[in-house]
Design a protein around this motif. Structure first.
Motif, PDB file in Angstrom:
ATOM      1  N   GLN A   1       6.045   6.954  -1.167  1.00  0.00           N
ATOM      2  CA  GLN A   1       6.234   6.757  -2.604  1.00  0.00           C
ATOM      3  C   GLN A   1       7.600   6.158  -2.857  1.00  0.00           C
ATOM      4  N   SER A  42       0.820  -1.218   0.000  1.00  0.00           N
ATOM      5  CA  SER A  42       0.000   0.000   0.000  1.00  0.00           C
ATOM      6  C   SER A  42       0.849   1.261   0.000  1.00  0.00           C
ATOM      7  N   ARG A  43       2.137   1.088   0.119  1.00  0.00           N
ATOM      8  CA  ARG A  43       3.089   2.202   0.199  1.00  0.00           C
ATOM      9  C   ARG A  43       2.696   3.171   1.308  1.00  0.00           C
ATOM     10  N   ALA A  44       2.735   2.667   2.536  1.00  0.00           N
ATOM     11  CA  ALA A  44       2.405   3.486   3.704  1.00  0.00           C
ATOM     12  C   ALA A  44       3.209   2.996   4.892  1.00  0.00           C
ATOM     13  N   PRO A  56      -7.784   4.698   2.111  1.00  0.00           N
ATOM     14  CA  PRO A  56      -7.292   5.703   1.156  1.00  0.00           C
ATOM     15  C   PRO A  56      -8.147   6.968   1.137  1.00  0.00           C
ATOM     16  N   GLU A  97      -2.766   9.186   5.940  1.00  0.00           N
ATOM     17  CA  GLU A  97      -3.759   8.119   5.820  1.00  0.00           C
ATOM     18  C   GLU A  97      -4.613   8.026   7.089  1.00  0.00           C
ATOM     19  N   ARG A 110       1.273   8.226   3.770  1.00  0.00           N
ATOM     20  CA  ARG A 110       1.425   7.738   2.400  1.00  0.00           C
ATOM     21  C   ARG A 110       2.866   7.951   1.938  1.00  0.00           C
TER      22      ARG A 110
END
Length: 513
Positions: free
Chosen positions: A267, A159-161, A237, A220, A265
């Protein structure tokens, strides 16, 4: 371990000295000839006459230097007062919780005893956000320093968190994420000396000039300890389930609760980059080109317009109109086409790419050194401070003229001589975030009074011409008079009700809002 400077910015060893100081003072002498550049070194914090702590609770710290270091933020008026040895209000104790349960216990104790609590991250506030001006109204004040809560607790790579504790400083946060090949990529100027919790509590502006400009856009879920219980929003999200719980605590500046952790969040780290510096002979044309880039859907990571004075002072580039710093980045695809289209827009309005390839790098290096150089200038009785705002594109022309005029008039009346600069820190399709700089001659012993007069003049001009009192520096105590006029009264009523419900004893960061 490097030692933080109690009276000014950053680390003691990184202070301006030697050749850097000589070059800085030479520039000042050329721009403001005749100004007395006598250096006023800071006093020893342990020689200051501090009131004795009125409360005691082991293992909280009552060390004098610790208390002084937690008394002020890092704004001009903070630095000036520290240099003059003027520390009127200090916290009685410094608490450093290591767990969320520690935070709960501290708030419970302070609520029972009626002791004020000021949440403290890195102390980089420039709006009086961590200053205990309320001390006389309470039997004691505790500065709640969260810097021991500094871990990335969990990472969700799919989830890239990541779940991150609020006391994590920028460099430590990125170092912990690096092993996962991920990044938050939120870089305020205070990155090295500020924390995730501070960014959230003040709605800090960061790396990106477009799209995700504020820390808000990277959230988030937030977990907050209040005097009446723990609030944790659902980690999804997006949600359309009523008003957002996160929005209640984002920007609340420690008045409703203590943010202890958040899911953020992330990246992938960028691998493709492209950048250019574009010079303009006409400032209005530079503004138009910047607006069109902002409205083009190209979404540059950097879109920073410097006026001629800012370009010369901090990027070392001489231009007649302005200098636009453009950059794109991506972890997925090349970005050269976006840069070329951006350059095409600029050329259509008289912009020409700078032959010097290091203009953006020179400005970035100066940007990181600005707070240190500001401190050196204050030691030599210079007034050096900034105002940041945001407005619509249609309002910018009048606002820019009004603020520049108000600043020059106030400088002439209060200080005698000075320079006003402007740059855009962020841009939106509907408007820019202008950032005004003031460099003026001051009088040792009167710097704070001089600055306060300048502050009122420029802030009044901002408010009268459609600008917000702050785009990303928060409200704190210094912006309160203008914020009170800016916010709608029904919202103010709702906020007061939330404050009463979550902090019935009124102990959390009194005086903010």
């Amino acid at each position: 371990m490097a030692k933080r400077c109690w009276w000014g910015w950053g680390y003691e060893h990184a202070a301006v000295a030697g050749a850097e100081r000589e070059a800085l003072m030479a520039r000042v002498a050329a721009l403001l000839p005749g100004h007395d550049l006598t250096d006023h070194p800071p006093p020893d914090a342990r020689t200051l006459a501090l009131p004795k702590p009125r409360i005691s609770r082991p293992p909280f710290s009552d060390d004098p230097e610790d208390r002084v270091a937690h008394s002020h933020g890092k704004a001009f008026r903070d630095i000036a007062r520290n240099l003059e040895g003027n520390v009127e209000s200090v916290p009685d104790l410094i608490a450093r919780p290591r767990t969320e349960q520690d935070v709960v216990d501290i708030l419970d104790w302070c609520t029972r005893e009626g002791v004020a609590v000021i949440p403290y991250g890195g102390g980089s506030s420039v709006v009086g956000g961590v200053e205990p001006r309320c001390a006389a109204d309470y039997p004691g004040v505790v500065s709640l320093d969260l810097s021991a809560m500094d871990k990335v607790l969990e990472v969700d790579p799919m989830s890239r968190a990541a779940r991150i504790q609020a006391g994590t400083f920028g460099p430590n946060l990125e170092e912990q994420l690096k092993k996962h090949d991920l990044t938050l990529r939120h870089y305020p100027q205070s990155f090295e000396f500020s924390t995730l919790g501070g960014w959230l509590a003040t709605r800090a502006g960061g790396h990106f000039a477009t799209l995700a400009t504020h820390i808000d856009d990277l959230v988030e879920s937030i977990r907050t300890v209040t005097p009446v219980g723990i609030s944790e929003s659902l980690r999804v999200p997006a949600s359309g389930a009523g008003p957002s719980p996160d929005r209640l605590f984002l920007g609340s500046e420690g008045t409703l609760g203590v943010i202890t952790e958040a899911w953020m969040r992330l990246q992938a780290r960028p691998t493709w980059r492209a950048s250019a510096s574009i010079a303009f002979d006409d400032y209005a044309a530079a503004v138009t080109a910047t607006r069109l880039v902002a409205q083009s859907g190209l979404h540059p990571a950097n879109c920073r317009l410097l006026d001629a004075a800012e370009a010369f002072l901090n990027a070392g580039v001489s231009v007649n109109g302005g200098l636009l710093l453009l950059a794109w980045e991506s972890a997925d695809h090349p970005v050269d086409a976006a840069l070329e289209r951006g350059l095409e827009i600029c050329r259509d309005h008289g912009g020409r790419p700078e032959e010097r390839k290091d203009a953006a790098g020179s400005w970035r290096e100066a940007f990181l050194r600005m707070p240190y150089q500001r401190d050196a200038l204050v030691r030599s009785s210079l007034i050096v401070e900034t105002f940041e705002t945001a407005c619509t594109w249609s309002a910018f022309g009048d606002l820019h003229a009004a603020v520049t005029t108000a600043a020059h008039d106030a400088i002439k009346q209060v200080a005698g001589r000075g320079i006003v600069t402007c740059r855009f820190t962020h841009v939106y399709p509907d408007g820019p975030a202008p950032y005004f700089g003031i460099y003026a001659t001051g009088r040792w012993g009167s710097l704070v009074q001089q600055w306060d007069e300048l502050k009122v003049a420029v802030s009044d001009a901002l408010a009268a011409h459609g600008g917000t009192i702050t785009h990303h520096h928060a409200v704190g105590r210094d912006h309160q008079p203008w914020y009170a006029k800016q916010r709608p009264e029904p919202f103010a009523m709702a906020f007061r009700a939330a404050k009463q419900a979550l902090d019935p004893a009124g102990i959390l960061n009194p005086g903010v809002f």
